[in-house]
Motif scaffolding. Structure first.
Motif, mmCIF file in Angstrom:
data_model
loop_
_atom_site.group_PDB
_atom_site.id
_atom_site.type_symbol
_atom_site.label_atom_id
_atom_site.label_comp_id
_atom_site.label_asym_id
_atom_site.label_seq_id
_atom_site.Cartn_x
_atom_site.Cartn_y
_atom_site.Cartn_z
ATOM 1 N N ALA A 294 51.690 -91.799 50.964
ATOM 2 C CA ALA A 294 50.716 -90.706 50.930
ATOM 3 C C ALA A 294 50.325 -90.356 52.361
ATOM 4 O O ALA A 294 50.149 -91.249 53.188
ATOM 5 C CB ALA A 294 49.499 -91.109 50.118
ATOM 6 N N PHE A 295 50.254 -89.084 52.645
ATOM 7 C CA PHE A 295 49.864 -88.653 53.995
ATOM 8 C C PHE A 295 49.203 -87.286 53.928
ATOM 9 O O PHE A 295 49.408 -86.521 52.987
ATOM 10 C CB PHE A 295 51.075 -88.644 54.942
ATOM 11 C CG PHE A 295 52.297 -87.956 54.378
ATOM 12 C CD1 PHE A 295 53.176 -88.635 53.532
ATOM 13 C CD2 PHE A 295 52.573 -86.635 54.697
ATOM 14 C CE1 PHE A 295 54.302 -88.005 53.018
ATOM 15 C CE2 PHE A 295 53.697 -85.996 54.181
ATOM 16 C CZ PHE A 295 54.565 -86.688 53.340
ATOM 17 N N GLU A 296 48.388 -87.005 54.975
ATOM 18 C CA GLU A 296 47.648 -85.734 54.977
ATOM 19 C C GLU A 296 48.491 -84.597 55.547
ATOM 20 O O GLU A 296 49.240 -84.797 56.511
ATOM 21 C CB GLU A 296 46.373 -85.886 55.807
ATOM 22 C CG GLU A 296 45.188 -86.307 54.963
ATOM 23 C CD GLU A 296 43.871 -86.045 55.691
ATOM 24 O OE1 GLU A 296 43.632 -86.745 56.688
ATOM 25 O OE2 GLU A 296 43.120 -85.158 55.250
ATOM 26 N N VAL A 297 48.348 -83.450 54.942
ATOM 27 C CA VAL A 297 49.086 -82.265 55.405
ATOM 28 C C VAL A 297 48.178 -81.030 55.384
ATOM 29 O O VAL A 297 47.108 -81.047 54.770
ATOM 30 C CB VAL A 297 50.313 -81.968 54.501
ATOM 31 C CG1 VAL A 297 51.348 -83.080 54.593
ATOM 32 C CG2 VAL A 297 49.889 -81.734 53.056
ATOM 33 N N THR A 298 48.644 -79.985 56.056
ATOM 34 C CA THR A 298 47.942 -78.700 56.025
ATOM 35 C C THR A 298 48.800 -77.713 55.246
ATOM 36 O O THR A 298 50.027 -77.700 55.397
ATOM 37 C CB THR A 298 47.762 -78.162 57.461
ATOM 38 O OG1 THR A 298 47.112 -79.161 58.233
ATOM 39 C CG2 THR A 298 46.932 -76.887 57.469
ATOM 40 N N VAL A 299 48.160 -76.901 54.418
ATOM 41 C CA VAL A 299 48.897 -75.878 53.670
ATOM 42 C C VAL A 299 49.040 -74.642 54.544
ATOM 43 O O VAL A 299 48.062 -74.033 54.947
ATOM 44 C CB VAL A 299 48.157 -75.526 52.357
ATOM 45 C CG1 VAL A 299 48.931 -74.443 51.603
ATOM 46 C CG2 VAL A 299 47.976 -76.772 51.503
ATOM 47 N N LEU A 300 50.293 -74.273 54.854
ATOM 48 C CA LEU A 300 50.556 -73.138 55.749
ATOM 49 C C LEU A 300 50.692 -71.831 54.985
ATOM 50 O O LEU A 300 50.238 -70.790 55.418
ATOM 51 C CB LEU A 300 51.867 -73.358 56.516
ATOM 52 C CG LEU A 300 51.947 -74.473 57.537
ATOM 53 C CD1 LEU A 300 53.320 -74.436 58.201
ATOM 54 C CD2 LEU A 300 50.854 -74.334 58.570
ATOM 55 N N GLU A 301 51.401 -71.892 53.857
ATOM 56 C CA GLU A 301 51.679 -70.682 53.086
ATOM 57 C C GLU A 301 51.525 -70.974 51.606
ATOM 58 O O GLU A 301 51.725 -72.106 51.171
ATOM 59 C CB GLU A 301 53.130 -70.210 53.311
ATOM 60 C CG GLU A 301 53.459 -69.745 54.702
ATOM 61 C CD GLU A 301 52.812 -68.426 55.062
ATOM 62 O OE1 GLU A 301 52.283 -67.746 54.149
ATOM 63 O OE2 GLU A 301 52.817 -68.100 56.267
ATOM 64 N N GLU A 302 51.219 -69.937 50.872
ATOM 65 C CA GLU A 302 51.062 -70.083 49.432
ATOM 66 C C GLU A 302 51.689 -68.852 48.797
ATOM 67 O O GLU A 302 51.263 -67.736 49.053
ATOM 68 C CB GLU A 302 49.555 -70.145 49.134
ATOM 69 C CG GLU A 302 49.202 -70.335 47.699
ATOM 70 C CD GLU A 302 47.715 -70.036 47.458
ATOM 71 O OE1 GLU A 302 47.003 -69.709 48.417
ATOM 72 O OE2 GLU A 302 47.310 -70.102 46.301
ATOM 73 N N LEU A 303 52.750 -69.053 48.011
ATOM 74 C CA LEU A 303 53.421 -67.916 47.378
ATOM 75 C C LEU A 303 53.307 -68.035 45.868
ATOM 76 O O LEU A 303 53.681 -69.059 45.288
ATOM 77 C CB LEU A 303 54.902 -67.880 47.760
ATOM 78 C CG LEU A 303 55.237 -67.613 49.221
ATOM 79 C CD1 LEU A 303 56.732 -67.809 49.467
ATOM 80 C CD2 LEU A 303 54.821 -66.206 49.605
ATOM 81 N N PHE A 304 52.822 -66.985 45.238
ATOM 82 C CA PHE A 304 52.704 -66.970 43.783
ATOM 83 C C PHE A 304 54.064 -66.631 43.190
ATOM 84 O O PHE A 304 54.673 -65.633 43.558
ATOM 85 C CB PHE A 304 51.668 -65.921 43.382
ATOM 86 C CG PHE A 304 51.494 -65.792 41.900
ATOM 87 C CD1 PHE A 304 50.929 -66.819 41.160
ATOM 88 C CD2 PHE A 304 51.901 -64.633 41.246
ATOM 89 C CE1 PHE A 304 50.765 -66.698 39.787
ATOM 90 C CE2 PHE A 304 51.749 -64.506 39.874
ATOM 91 C CZ PHE A 304 51.178 -65.543 39.158
ATOM 92 N N ARG A 305 54.587 -67.477 42.295
ATOM 93 C CA ARG A 305 55.897 -67.212 41.701
ATOM 94 C C ARG A 305 55.817 -67.216 40.170
ATOM 95 O O ARG A 305 56.757 -67.586 39.493
ATOM 96 C CB ARG A 305 56.907 -68.261 42.147
ATOM 97 C CG ARG A 305 57.255 -68.236 43.603
ATOM 98 C CD ARG A 305 58.772 -68.341 43.791
ATOM 99 N NE ARG A 305 59.137 -68.496 45.176
ATOM 100 C CZ ARG A 305 59.239 -67.469 46.025
ATOM 101 N NH1 ARG A 305 58.981 -66.250 45.613
ATOM 102 N NH2 ARG A 305 59.575 -67.683 47.271
ATOM 103 N N GLY A 306 54.680 -66.835 39.644
ATOM 104 C CA GLY A 306 54.542 -66.801 38.193
ATOM 105 C C GLY A 306 54.173 -68.163 37.656
ATOM 106 O O GLY A 306 53.068 -68.648 37.853
#
Ligand SMILES: Nc1ncnc2c1ncn2[C@@H]1O[C@H](COP(=O)(O)OP(=O)(O)OP(=O)(O)O)[C@@H](O)[C@H]1O
Ligand SMILES: [Mg+2]
Length: 355
Positions: A294-306
């Protein structure tokens, strides 16, 4: 039912098929999958007898047919270019092989009706090939081969000219018919989704060589090479250095300063390791999860795909990973661009692959 033994095909100095050994079981649906020019059609042509290997042997039902002409082989091929008789109607094209074999009238009618129904061409039976669309011609070619019920049916991209919805219907119909008649199918496609849907096993071909031949599940979940991992489905490919601290089942790999992963030991590695992780196998949570990797990350992009969301995340050291999460509308746990979240990869889902 089918066996290639170390088969090579060269034209001049160009090697189209390079030392291929593989077998197809009776009644099996085997797909040859690979990019354009990798040697799929050439492999089929050596099986049907239209091409001779430069070296190696081809066996059909236990018999060496390497030097046998096409008409002595109990195979039927559906060609990439449909090769219909232009002067015959759709129905006559389909009947042709049965007439040659002197199949009785009633049985012929019944088998042709069934084939026509399967390819949804009942309304077009009286037309000639020139009066059909490309997809309709392709379906005639398919019906014409199936109606003969050969021991082995070779299909070279038989659904490529069809629109998405007809193609999906035909995939299901074809698979059903194959199971019902027990015909061995050697199917060629460069569509990975089609290969996964239809096949018992897939042989992934790259530059004339078999990269991997396995069940669809193994090919997807346990790709052996970089090519297989990235050609079939999406995969995150992570590079690292092997470090001490593993055990019988897990290997420890350092990815970047402060980030070590335990990965399934079952695969090739040296000092360095190359790891494939499917995007849907990466778990994201708001709070630190129990367990390893387990490790921490940052969310860069978010794409809605249904039905799913596709997220791009980045580790502290700059490694970027693609993650697919089911879109269940759980607002509370939903992850958005800019969030700091926890990421976890189960060691079983981190697969060692060859370069
Ligand atoms: N008669 C020939 N003479 C010389 N080279 C050939 C011949 N037939 C095929 N090739 C070459 O052999 C390679 C493999 O061709 P093949 O038709 O088997 O590819 P394929 O995997 O079926 O590709 P596609 O998906 O585009 O149909 C290609 O590079 C092709 O140009
Ligand atoms: Mg081809």
């Amino acid at each position: 039912m089918v066996e290639f033994v170390n088969v090579t095909k060269r034209w001049g100095s160009f090697t189209a098929v390079d030392g291929v050994s593989l077998h197809v079981n009776a009644g099996e649906f085997l797909t040859l999958l690979g990019p354009s020019g990798c040697g799929k059609t050439t492999l089929l042509r050596m099986l049907s007898g239209f091409e001779k290997p430069t070296s190696g042997r081809v066996l059909l039902d236990g018999k060496d047919v390497t030097d046998a002409p096409p008409y002595e082989r109990e195979v039927n091929q559906v060609f990439q270019s449909y090769a219909l008789f232009p002067h015959l109607t759709v129905r006559e094209n389909i009947e042709f092989g049965l007439k040659m074999k002197k199949v009785g009238r009633d049985e012929m009618r019944q088998r042709v009706d069934e084939a026509v129904r399967m390819v949804a061409l009942a309304e077009y039976q009286r037309r000639r090939p020139s009066q059909l669309s490309g997809g309709q011609r392709q379906r005639v070619a398919l019906a014409r081969a199936i109606v003969n019920r050969p021991k082995v049916l070779l299909l070279d991209e038989p659904l490529s000219a069809l629109d998405a919805s007809l193609r999906q219907n035909m995939q299901i119909e074809l698979k059903r018919l194959q199971a019902k008649l027990g015909i061995t199918f050697v199917f060629v496609t460069h569509d990975q989704e089609e290969a996964l849907t239809m096949s018992d096993r897939i042989a992934v071909i790259n530059r004339g060589k078999v990269e991997q031949i396995d069940t669809v599940q193994e090919i997807y979940h346990k790709p052996k090479t970089n090519f297989v991992a990235t050609f079939i489905g999406k995969a995150n490919v992570i590079h690292g250095t092997v470090i001490p601290g593993g055990d019988d089942t897990t290997l420890r790999v350092n990815i970047e300063p402060g980030l070590d992963l335990g990965v399934c030991r079952d695969g090739p590695f040296g000092d360095k390791a190359r790891i494939a992780v499917r995007p849907e196998k990466i778990n994201l949570t708001k709070h630190r999860p129990a367990g390893e990797n387990a490790f921490e990350v940052t969310v860069l992009e978010e794409l809605f795909r249904g039905a799913i969301d596709e997220l791009l995340i980045r580790t502290a050291g700059g490694l970027e990973l693609t993650v697919l999460v089911a879109n269940e509308g759980q607002m509370e746990e939903a992850v958005h661009r800019g969030d700091r979240v926890w990421c976890q990869i189960h060691p079983q889902d981190a697969v060692l692959i060859a370069d």
